[in-house]
Design a protein around this motif. Structure first.
Motif, PDB file in Angstrom:
ATOM      1  N   SER A 152       0.810  -1.215   0.000  1.00 32.76           N
ATOM      2  CA  SER A 152       0.000   0.000   0.000  1.00 32.76           C
ATOM      3  C   SER A 152       0.844   1.265   0.000  1.00 32.76           C
ATOM      4  O   SER A 152       0.334   2.358  -0.214  1.00 32.76           O
ATOM      5  N   GLY A 153       2.149   1.112   0.271  1.00 32.20           N
ATOM      6  CA  GLY A 153       3.026   2.275   0.360  1.00 32.20           C
ATOM      7  C   GLY A 153       3.272   2.704   1.792  1.00 32.20           C
ATOM      8  O   GLY A 153       4.186   3.486   2.066  1.00 32.20           O
ATOM      9  N   HIS A 154       2.449   2.209   2.721  1.00 35.14           N
ATOM     10  CA  HIS A 154       2.649   2.517   4.135  1.00 35.14           C
ATOM     11  C   HIS A 154       3.898   1.813   4.659  1.00 35.14           C
ATOM     12  O   HIS A 154       4.269   0.744   4.175  1.00 35.14           O
ATOM     13  N   ASN A 155       4.519   2.416   5.653  1.00 36.64           N
ATOM     14  CA  ASN A 155       5.612   1.770   6.370  1.00 36.64           C
ATOM     15  C   ASN A 155       5.100   1.304   7.725  1.00 36.64           C
ATOM     16  O   ASN A 155       4.427   2.052   8.436  1.00 36.64           O
ATOM     17  N   LEU A 156       5.411   0.061   8.066  1.00 39.47           N
ATOM     18  CA  LEU A 156       4.999  -0.507   9.340  1.00 39.47           C
ATOM     19  C   LEU A 156       6.259  -0.760  10.162  1.00 39.47           C
ATOM     20  O   LEU A 156       7.172  -1.452   9.708  1.00 39.47           O
ATOM     21  N   ILE A 157       6.318  -0.158  11.338  1.00 41.45           N
ATOM     22  CA  ILE A 157       7.490  -0.293  12.205  1.00 41.45           C
ATOM     23  C   ILE A 157       7.273  -1.403  13.226  1.00 41.45           C
ATOM     24  O   ILE A 157       6.220  -1.486  13.852  1.00 41.45           O
ATOM     25  N   SER A 158       8.263  -2.275  13.345  1.00 35.73           N
ATOM     26  CA  SER A 158       8.233  -3.351  14.335  1.00 35.73           C
ATOM     27  C   SER A 158       9.462  -3.238  15.223  1.00 35.73           C
ATOM     28  O   SER A 158      10.588  -3.115  14.722  1.00 35.73           O
ATOM     29  N   VAL A 159       9.238  -3.253  16.517  1.00 36.73           N
ATOM     30  CA  VAL A 159      10.355  -3.248  17.468  1.00 36.73           C
ATOM     31  C   VAL A 159      10.476  -4.648  18.052  1.00 36.73           C
ATOM     32  O   VAL A 159       9.594  -5.114  18.776  1.00 36.73           O
ATOM     33  N   ILE A 160      11.551  -5.339  17.698  1.00 40.59           N
ATOM     34  CA  ILE A 160      11.802  -6.697  18.165  1.00 40.59           C
ATOM     35  C   ILE A 160      13.219  -6.761  18.728  1.00 40.59           C
ATOM     36  O   ILE A 160      13.987  -5.804  18.605  1.00 40.59           O
ATOM     37  N   THR A 161      13.573  -7.871  19.338  1.00 46.05           N
ATOM     38  CA  THR A 161      14.908  -7.987  19.922  1.00 46.05           C
ATOM     39  C   THR A 161      15.969  -8.175  18.840  1.00 46.05           C
ATOM     40  O   THR A 161      15.670  -8.601  17.722  1.00 46.05           O
ATOM     41  N   LYS A 162      17.192  -7.855  19.198  1.00 42.57           N
ATOM     42  CA  LYS A 162      18.313  -8.075  18.268  1.00 42.57           C
ATOM     43  C   LYS A 162      18.432  -9.551  17.917  1.00 42.57           C
ATOM     44  O   LYS A 162      18.723  -9.908  16.779  1.00 42.57           O
ATOM     45  N   GLU A 163      18.193 -10.410  18.922  1.00 39.97           N
ATOM     46  CA  GLU A 163      18.277 -11.855  18.694  1.00 39.97           C
ATOM     47  C   GLU A 163      17.250 -12.304  17.658  1.00 39.97           C
ATOM     48  O   GLU A 163      17.526 -13.189  16.845  1.00 39.97           O
ATOM     49  N   ALA A 164      16.056 -11.703  17.704  1.00 34.21           N
ATOM     50  CA  ALA A 164      15.021 -12.063  16.745  1.00 34.21           C
ATOM     51  C   ALA A 164      15.445 -11.712  15.330  1.00 34.21           C
ATOM     52  O   ALA A 164      15.212 -12.479  14.397  1.00 34.21           O
ATOM     53  N   VAL A 165      16.086 -10.569  15.162  1.00 29.24           N
ATOM     54  CA  VAL A 165      16.583 -10.167  13.840  1.00 29.24           C
ATOM     55  C   VAL A 165      17.623 -11.172  13.347  1.00 29.24           C
ATOM     56  O   VAL A 165      17.609 -11.593  12.182  1.00 29.24           O
ATOM     57  N   GLU A 166      18.509 -11.579  14.247  1.00 26.75           N
ATOM     58  CA  GLU A 166      19.556 -12.551  13.883  1.00 26.75           C
ATOM     59  C   GLU A 166      18.952 -13.913  13.561  1.00 26.75           C
ATOM     60  O   GLU A 166      19.340 -14.559  12.584  1.00 26.75           O
ATOM     61  N   ASN A 167      18.000 -14.362  14.393  1.00 26.26           N
ATOM     62  CA  ASN A 167      17.384 -15.667  14.169  1.00 26.26           C
ATOM     63  C   ASN A 167      16.620 -15.730  12.856  1.00 26.26           C
ATOM     64  O   ASN A 167      16.598 -16.764  12.177  1.00 26.26           O
ATOM     65  N   LEU A 168      15.969 -14.613  12.504  1.00 26.50           N
ATOM     66  CA  LEU A 168      15.222 -14.562  11.246  1.00 26.50           C
ATOM     67  C   LEU A 168      16.150 -14.341  10.052  1.00 26.50           C
ATOM     68  O   LEU A 168      15.758 -14.570   8.906  1.00 26.50           O
ATOM     69  N   GLY A 169      17.382 -13.908  10.341  1.00 28.82           N
ATOM     70  CA  GLY A 169      18.317 -13.612   9.257  1.00 28.82           C
ATOM     71  C   GLY A 169      17.856 -12.423   8.424  1.00 28.82           C
ATOM     72  O   GLY A 169      18.077 -12.364   7.212  1.00 28.82           O
ATOM     73  N   LEU A 170      17.208 -11.461   9.082  1.00 23.23           N
ATOM     74  CA  LEU A 170      16.632 -10.319   8.365  1.00 23.23           C
ATOM     75  C   LEU A 170      17.707  -9.367   7.863  1.00 23.23           C
ATOM     76  O   LEU A 170      18.682  -9.067   8.558  1.00 23.23           O
ATOM     77  N   LYS A 171      17.488  -8.882   6.659  1.00 21.00           N
ATOM     78  CA  LYS A 171      18.333  -7.823   6.110  1.00 21.00           C
ATOM     79  C   LYS A 171      17.493  -6.987   5.154  1.00 21.00           C
ATOM     80  O   LYS A 171      16.402  -7.385   4.755  1.00 21.00           O
ATOM     81  N   GLU A 172      17.989  -5.830   4.815  1.00 24.80           N
ATOM     82  CA  GLU A 172      17.239  -4.930   3.946  1.00 24.80           C
ATOM     83  C   GLU A 172      16.918  -5.596   2.606  1.00 24.80           C
ATOM     84  O   GLU A 172      17.727  -6.356   2.071  1.00 24.80           O
ATOM     85  N   ALA A 173      15.703  -5.305   2.106  1.00 27.18           N
ATOM     86  CA  ALA A 173      15.177  -5.829   0.827  1.00 27.18           C
ATOM     87  C   ALA A 173      14.627  -7.246   0.957  1.00 27.18           C
ATOM     88  O   ALA A 173      14.109  -7.794  -0.017  1.00 27.18           O
ATOM     89  N   ASP A 174      14.710  -7.843   2.160  1.00 25.54           N
ATOM     90  CA  ASP A 174      14.105  -9.161   2.375  1.00 25.54           C
ATOM     91  C   ASP A 174      12.581  -9.033   2.429  1.00 25.54           C
ATOM     92  O   ASP A 174      12.042  -8.025   2.900  1.00 25.54           O
ATOM     93  N   GLY A 175      11.910 -10.073   1.978  1.00 23.16           N
ATOM     94  CA  GLY A 175      10.463 -10.137   2.161  1.00 23.16           C
ATOM     95  C   GLY A 175      10.161 -10.507   3.599  1.00 23.16           C
ATOM     96  O   GLY A 175      10.899 -11.282   4.220  1.00 23.16           O
ATOM     97  N   ALA A 176       9.116  -9.934   4.158  1.00 27.16           N
ATOM     98  CA  ALA A 176       8.741 -10.231   5.544  1.00 27.16           C
ATOM     99  C   ALA A 176       7.232 -10.085   5.699  1.00 27.16           C
ATOM    100  O   ALA A 176       6.579  -9.384   4.925  1.00 27.16           O
ATOM    101  N   THR A 177       6.691 -10.781   6.710  1.00 29.59           N
ATOM    102  CA  THR A 177       5.274 -10.673   7.010  1.00 29.59           C
ATOM    103  C   THR A 177       5.102 -10.028   8.378  1.00 29.59           C
ATOM    104  O   THR A 177       5.652 -10.507   9.365  1.00 29.59           O
TER     105      THR A 177
END
Length: 260
Positions: A152-177
């Motif tokens: 939709s063009g909206h930005n949705l902000i999520s505040v999660i732990t650093k460990e969660a980012v590492e466990n998900l292997g998240l990086k910019e341009a990744d698809g996420a739900t």
């Protein structure tokens, strides 16, 4: 004894195309009406729209389009992208059947040589599951602030732990739900409202289901992205909401979970 298995396709780790949803899509294609399609499957009108909203939210392109106006008063249609998905699913279903037939031929179920295979599955009850792309990640000492760009063009902000980012292997341009409960969504009519660490999404009310105590409000925030809120029936009256009303959906960033 025969082997059988239902075919389910996932999108970003979430159930996307289930056989019941495929039946609904075929019924929509045939009848051009969500109410007639729901009766044909069968399922409730509400469940049919929830299934359509979920598929459209998880899909990179709309699958079902709701049209209004015209001499027949509008209707519901399958988009060209949706028709391609149905054709692809049909091919996959045929191959899935062939696979089970071959497995039956090489496996002796009656003798007990066929080992029971357990499949662990987790169903997420959160009503809101919206697909997007990670636009930025800001790592703090404890938590991380992840910005997800929605269709939709909206930005949705999520505040999660650093460990969660590492466990998900998240990086910019990744698809996420982005996942959040309908009970955590606040609604307001004032577009000037500001709350710290919250996502403020403007949209239009597309569906309202009123119960004795609570009401479920579906907000279209654009490009088939929807946000579902459960508020009290009294709050619905105070906000004077009806289908077509402009509204603001507010979600705390700490209430937004991420999956991929």
């Amino acid at each position: 004894m025969e082997l059988s298995s239902k075919l389910t396709l996932e999108m970003l780790g979430e159930p996307f195309l289930l056989e019941k949803r495929i039946e609904l899509l075929y019924a929509i294609e045939k009848h051009g009406s969500i109410s007639k399609a729901a009766k044909a499957v069968p399922m409730s009108y509400k469940s049919a729209w929830e299934a359509v909203d979920t598929m459209n939210s998880l899909s990179p392109e709309p699958i079902v389009s709701r049209e209004t106006g015209g001499k027949d008063g509008g209707g519901t249609t399958i988009t060209p992208y949706g028709l391609k998905l149905l054709e692809t699913y049909k091919i996959l279903k045929e191959e899935h059947i062939h696979f089970l037939e071959r497995l039956s031929q090489v496996t002796d179920i009656e003798s007990g040589e066929f080992k029971t295979i357990g499949r662990l599955a987790m169903q997420i009850s959160a009503r809101n599951q919206i697909q997007g792309e990670v636009e930025s990640i800001k790592i703090g000492s404890v938590n991380a602030k992840v910005s997800v760009k929605l269709k939709s063009g909206h930005n949705l902000i999520s505040v999660i732990t650093k460990e969660a980012v590492e466990n998900l292997g998240l990086k910019e341009a990744d698809g996420a739900t982005a996942i959040f409960k309908s009970s955590t969504v606040l609604l307001a009519a004032d577009s000037e409202i500001k709350l710290s660490e919250s996502n403020i999404l403007s949209g239009t009310v597309s569906h309202i289901t009123v119960g004795e105590i609570n009401a479920e409000v579906v907000v279209d925030i654009g490009h088939h992205d929807v946000v579902v809120a459960v508020i009290t029936a009294d709050a619905l009256k105070e906000l004077k909401l009806e289908e077509g009303s402009s509204v603001i959906a507010i979600i705390k960033s700490s209430d937004v979970m991420l999956g991929r």
